[in-house]
Design a protein around this motif. Structure first.
Motif, PDB file in Angstrom:
ATOM      1  N   ASP A 201     -56.770 -48.639  -7.008  1.00 17.08           N
ATOM      2  CA  ASP A 201     -57.426 -48.295  -8.274  1.00 17.08           C
ATOM      3  C   ASP A 201     -56.515 -47.397  -9.114  1.00 17.08           C
ATOM      4  OD1 ASP A 201     -59.813 -49.722  -7.882  1.00 17.08           O
ATOM      5  OD2 ASP A 201     -60.608 -48.130  -6.606  1.00 17.08           O
ATOM      6  N   ARG A 202     -56.414 -47.702 -10.396  1.00 18.07           N
ATOM      7  CA  ARG A 202     -55.572 -46.956 -11.326  1.00 18.07           C
ATOM      8  C   ARG A 202     -56.298 -46.796 -12.666  1.00 18.07           C
ATOM      9  NH1 ARG A 202     -53.282 -46.724  -7.153  1.00 18.07           N
ATOM     10  NH2 ARG A 202     -51.126 -47.275  -6.631  1.00 18.07           N
ATOM     11  N   PRO A 203     -56.186 -45.636 -13.310  1.00 16.80           N
ATOM     12  CA  PRO A 203     -56.688 -45.524 -14.683  1.00 16.80           C
ATOM     13  C   PRO A 203     -55.968 -46.521 -15.589  1.00 16.80           C
ATOM     14  CG  PRO A 203     -56.180 -43.357 -13.768  1.00 16.80           C
ATOM     15  CD  PRO A 203     -55.625 -44.371 -12.815  1.00 16.80           C
ATOM     16  N   PHE A 204     -56.714 -47.182 -16.448  1.00 15.95           N
ATOM     17  CA  PHE A 204     -56.147 -48.151 -17.387  1.00 15.95           C
ATOM     18  C   PHE A 204     -55.305 -49.211 -16.683  1.00 15.95           C
ATOM     19  CE2 PHE A 204     -56.955 -44.381 -19.994  1.00 15.95           C
ATOM     20  CZ  PHE A 204     -57.723 -44.940 -21.006  1.00 15.95           C
ATOM     21  N   GLY A 205     -55.686 -49.551 -15.455  1.00 15.79           N
ATOM     22  CA  GLY A 205     -54.970 -50.586 -14.726  1.00 15.79           C
ATOM     23  C   GLY A 205     -53.542 -50.231 -14.368  1.00 15.79           C
ATOM     24  N   GLY A 206     -53.194 -48.963 -14.446  1.00 12.94           N
ATOM     25  CA  GLY A 206     -51.841 -48.526 -14.122  1.00 12.94           C
ATOM     26  C   GLY A 206     -50.950 -48.334 -15.336  1.00 12.94           C
ATOM     27  N   ASP A 207     -51.422 -48.694 -16.537  1.00 13.26           N
ATOM     28  CA  ASP A 207     -50.627 -48.521 -17.751  1.00 13.26           C
ATOM     29  C   ASP A 207     -50.777 -47.109 -18.309  1.00 13.26           C
ATOM     30  OD1 ASP A 207     -49.460 -51.136 -18.177  1.00 13.26           O
ATOM     31  OD2 ASP A 207     -51.504 -51.838 -18.536  1.00 13.26           O
ATOM     32  N   LEU A 232     -48.371 -37.966  -6.014  1.00 16.87           N
ATOM     33  CA  LEU A 232     -49.045 -38.674  -4.927  1.00 16.87           C
ATOM     34  C   LEU A 232     -50.054 -39.704  -5.413  1.00 16.87           C
ATOM     35  CD1 LEU A 232     -49.775 -35.582  -2.637  1.00 16.87           C
ATOM     36  CD2 LEU A 232     -47.818 -37.137  -2.522  1.00 16.87           C
ATOM     37  N   PHE A 233     -50.262 -39.784  -6.726  1.00 23.37           N
ATOM     38  CA  PHE A 233     -51.311 -40.644  -7.271  1.00 23.37           C
ATOM     39  C   PHE A 233     -50.742 -42.019  -7.616  1.00 23.37           C
ATOM     40  CE2 PHE A 233     -54.847 -40.751 -10.768  1.00 23.37           C
ATOM     41  CZ  PHE A 233     -55.517 -41.729 -10.053  1.00 23.37           C
ATOM     42  N   PHE A 234     -50.059 -42.129  -8.749  1.00 22.88           N
ATOM     43  CA  PHE A 234     -49.400 -43.371  -9.123  1.00 22.88           C
ATOM     44  C   PHE A 234     -48.409 -43.086 -10.240  1.00 22.88           C
ATOM     45  CE2 PHE A 234     -52.315 -43.085 -12.566  1.00 22.88           C
ATOM     46  CZ  PHE A 234     -51.878 -43.935 -13.577  1.00 22.88           C
ATOM     47  N   GLN A 235     -47.541 -44.046 -10.536  1.00 21.40           N
ATOM     48  CA  GLN A 235     -46.570 -43.922 -11.603  1.00 21.40           C
ATOM     49  C   GLN A 235     -46.980 -44.845 -12.746  1.00 21.40           C
ATOM     50  OE1 GLN A 235     -42.940 -44.909  -9.518  1.00 21.40           O
ATOM     51  NE2 GLN A 235     -42.576 -42.778  -8.963  1.00 21.40           N
ATOM     52  N   PRO A 236     -47.432 -44.307 -13.870  1.00 28.44           N
ATOM     53  CA  PRO A 236     -47.893 -45.155 -14.967  1.00 28.44           C
ATOM     54  C   PRO A 236     -46.774 -46.015 -15.557  1.00 28.44           C
ATOM     55  CG  PRO A 236     -47.789 -42.869 -15.656  1.00 28.44           C
ATOM     56  CD  PRO A 236     -47.558 -42.875 -14.186  1.00 28.44           C
ATOM     57  N   ARG A 237     -47.155 -47.179 -16.023  1.00 28.81           N
ATOM     58  CA  ARG A 237     -46.219 -48.187 -16.519  1.00 28.81           C
ATOM     59  C   ARG A 237     -46.170 -48.194 -18.042  1.00 28.81           C
ATOM     60  NH1 ARG A 237     -48.115 -53.895 -14.725  1.00 28.81           N
ATOM     61  NH2 ARG A 237     -49.904 -53.139 -15.916  1.00 28.81           N
ATOM     62  N   ILE A 238     -44.974 -48.391 -18.573  1.00 24.66           N
ATOM     63  CA  ILE A 238     -44.806 -48.680 -19.995  1.00 24.66           C
ATOM     64  C   ILE A 238     -44.078 -50.021 -20.107  1.00 24.66           C
ATOM     65  CG2 ILE A 238     -44.840 -46.299 -20.811  1.00 24.66           C
ATOM     66  CD1 ILE A 238     -41.780 -46.367 -20.884  1.00 24.66           C
ATOM     67  N   VAL A 239     -44.439 -50.802 -21.119  1.00 23.27           N
ATOM     68  CA  VAL A 239     -43.858 -52.126 -21.316  1.00 23.27           C
ATOM     69  C   VAL A 239     -43.184 -52.170 -22.679  1.00 23.27           C
ATOM     70  CG1 VAL A 239     -44.334 -54.605 -21.378  1.00 23.27           C
ATOM     71  CG2 VAL A 239     -45.686 -53.120 -19.889  1.00 23.27           C
ATOM     72  N   PHE A 240     -41.990 -52.756 -22.736  1.00 22.09           N
ATOM     73  CA  PHE A 240     -41.229 -52.837 -23.974  1.00 22.09           C
ATOM     74  C   PHE A 240     -40.477 -54.162 -23.966  1.00 22.09           C
ATOM     75  CE2 PHE A 240     -39.376 -50.323 -20.668  1.00 22.09           C
ATOM     76  CZ  PHE A 240     -38.054 -50.759 -20.550  1.00 22.09           C
ATOM     77  N   ALA A 241     -39.747 -54.428 -25.027  1.00 21.75           N
ATOM     78  CA  ALA A 241     -39.147 -55.756 -25.205  1.00 21.75           C
ATOM     79  C   ALA A 241     -38.227 -56.134 -24.043  1.00 21.75           C
ATOM     80  CB  ALA A 241     -38.376 -55.801 -26.528  1.00 21.75           C
ATOM     81  N   GLN A 242     -37.481 -55.158 -23.509  1.00 16.16           N
ATOM     82  CA  GLN A 242     -36.518 -55.465 -22.450  1.00 16.16           C
ATOM     83  C   GLN A 242     -37.137 -55.548 -21.060  1.00 16.16           C
ATOM     84  OE1 GLN A 242     -36.106 -53.299 -24.842  1.00 16.16           O
ATOM     85  NE2 GLN A 242     -34.198 -53.794 -25.917  1.00 16.16           N
ATOM     86  N   GLY A 243     -38.401 -55.149 -20.923  1.00 15.11           N
ATOM     87  CA  GLY A 243     -39.018 -55.183 -19.599  1.00 15.11           C
ATOM     88  C   GLY A 243     -40.071 -54.103 -19.449  1.00 15.11           C
ATOM     89  N   GLU A 244     -40.084 -53.445 -18.307  1.00 18.57           N
ATOM     90  CA  GLU A 244     -41.059 -52.400 -18.053  1.00 18.57           C
ATOM     91  C   GLU A 244     -40.425 -51.288 -17.251  1.00 18.57           C
ATOM     92  OE1 GLU A 244     -44.194 -54.416 -15.977  1.00 18.57           O
ATOM     93  OE2 GLU A 244     -43.164 -54.357 -14.055  1.00 18.57           O
ATOM     94  N   ALA A 245     -41.042 -50.119 -17.302  1.00 18.82           N
ATOM     95  CA  ALA A 245     -40.573 -48.957 -16.558  1.00 18.82           C
ATOM     96  C   ALA A 245     -41.777 -48.149 -16.104  1.00 18.82           C
ATOM     97  CB  ALA A 245     -39.652 -48.100 -17.421  1.00 18.82           C
ATOM     98  N   PHE A 246     -41.528 -47.267 -15.149  1.00 16.14           N
ATOM     99  CA  PHE A 246     -42.587 -46.444 -14.571  1.00 16.14           C
ATOM    100  C   PHE A 246     -42.135 -44.990 -14.600  1.00 16.14           C
ATOM    101  CE2 PHE A 246     -42.913 -50.669 -12.967  1.00 16.14           C
ATOM    102  CZ  PHE A 246     -44.268 -50.939 -12.892  1.00 16.14           C
TER     103      PHE A 246
END
Length: 315
Positions: A201-207, A232-246
């Motif tokens: 489970d992640r807030p906003f699906g991990g984003d 210890l929780f999770f690393q939120p994701r960002i998405v951009f034209a070249q791919g994604e990062a956490f």
């Protein structure tokens, strides 16, 4: 004299062991710690040696060495204190009177994992700790005792976890006499208002909720703040034209107007992105495979625009 086994790691497990050692009518005969966690943060093995209590290292309670030790301990109670291992039927059956578990959240409201982070993200103003009996479910057994306390406006995940451990040890000291003399009674949980958060489970699906404004971003930053410990929780994701990062570290929003989704700064330490009326600093960047990466290596440059996950999902 009742026989006790302690299962757990860190300061909390050691403090509980010491309380049992000092309590009239209680005899701690064994402690089991997880070596994957013990090495980094626990004094349990050393305290067992000082107190003359047997210690076993095991990563699963159903491992042969752990089950053999539990059966040989012939325990009345097993006390699970800051323990991350699951009690399956074979381990549960080794305690004549039951397994007493610490949960760092108020049950039944916050069952499952990362209760402190979820409470912060959800904007709760109160939190709590619970001691309960373990049954065949997860965090669903009868309640023995609970203590609640306010959440401060600046509280972070690591601070709330530390508060829970202090409150949990103090509450165990209060219920221990009742465990020993048999006067402590358990009451069933009322699951009507139960929340449960699992490992996935992640807030906003991990984003990262950069398109949702300052409030969610501020709550998420607090929920992810574990320094000096790792996130210890999770690393939120960002998405951009070249791919994604956490991002492993999300700093509290800075009230400086930057267009939402715009990369305003990018350097070797991380990136700053806009929220609209504020901006957010992301550090400890990772690539899609979880490897450490710089903004330059990821292709995140000043002026780049993030892709709104809500628009991406809609498409």
């Amino acid at each position: 004299m009742l026989r006790f086994v302690v299962v757990g790691v860190g300061k909390m497990a050691s403090d509980v062991l010491k309380l049992l050692h000092a309590a009239p009518g209680a005899d701690p005969v064994l402690a089991i710690g997880d070596p994957a966690r013990e090495a980094a943060q626990s004094r349990l093995a050393a305290d067992c040696a000082k107190l003359g209590v047997a210690h076993v290292a095991a990563r699963r309670l159903d491992a042969p060495e752990a089950l053999a030790a539990l059966r040989a301990a012939d325990a009345d109670y097993i006390v699970s204190a800051n323990n991350f291992m699951i009690f399956r039927e074979a381990a549960l059956a080794t305690a004549r009177r039951g397994v007493v578990n610490f949960h760092n959240g108020p049950l039944p409201r916050y069952g499952g994992l990362h209760a402190c982070s979820w409470a912060l993200f959800n904007g709760e103003r109160e939190h709590g700790v619970t001691w309960h009996l373990v049954d065949s479910g997860i965090d669903s057994g009868p309640l023995l005792a609970q203590r609640r306390f306010p959440i401060g406006e600046e509280d972070t995940a690591i601070g709330l976890i530390a508060r829970c451990i202090r409150e949990g040890v103090g509450l165990f000291a209060e219920i221990l006499p009742g465990l020993v003399d048999g006067t402590l009674t358990a009451r069933p949980q009322d699951h009507a208002g139960r929340l449960y958060y699992g490992a996935k489970d992640r807030p906003f699906g991990g984003d990262l909720p950069w398109s949702h404004g300052v409030g969610p971003a501020r709550r998420l930053a607090r929920a992810l703040s574990f320094s000096p410990m790792p996130n210890l929780f999770f690393q939120p994701r960002i998405v951009f034209a070249q791919g994604e990062a956490f991002a492993g570290i999300v700093e509290p929003p800075e009230m400086r107007a930057v267009e939402a989704g715009l990369v305003a700064e990018a350097d070797a330490d991380g990136v700053t992105i806009g929220l609209g009326e504020a901006c957010l600093r992301l550090r400890d960047l990772r690539d899609a495979q979880g490897r450490p990466a710089t903004a330059a290596a990821l292709g995140l440059a000043v002026g780049a625009r993030l892709i709104d996950p809500t628009q991406r999902d809609a498409g």
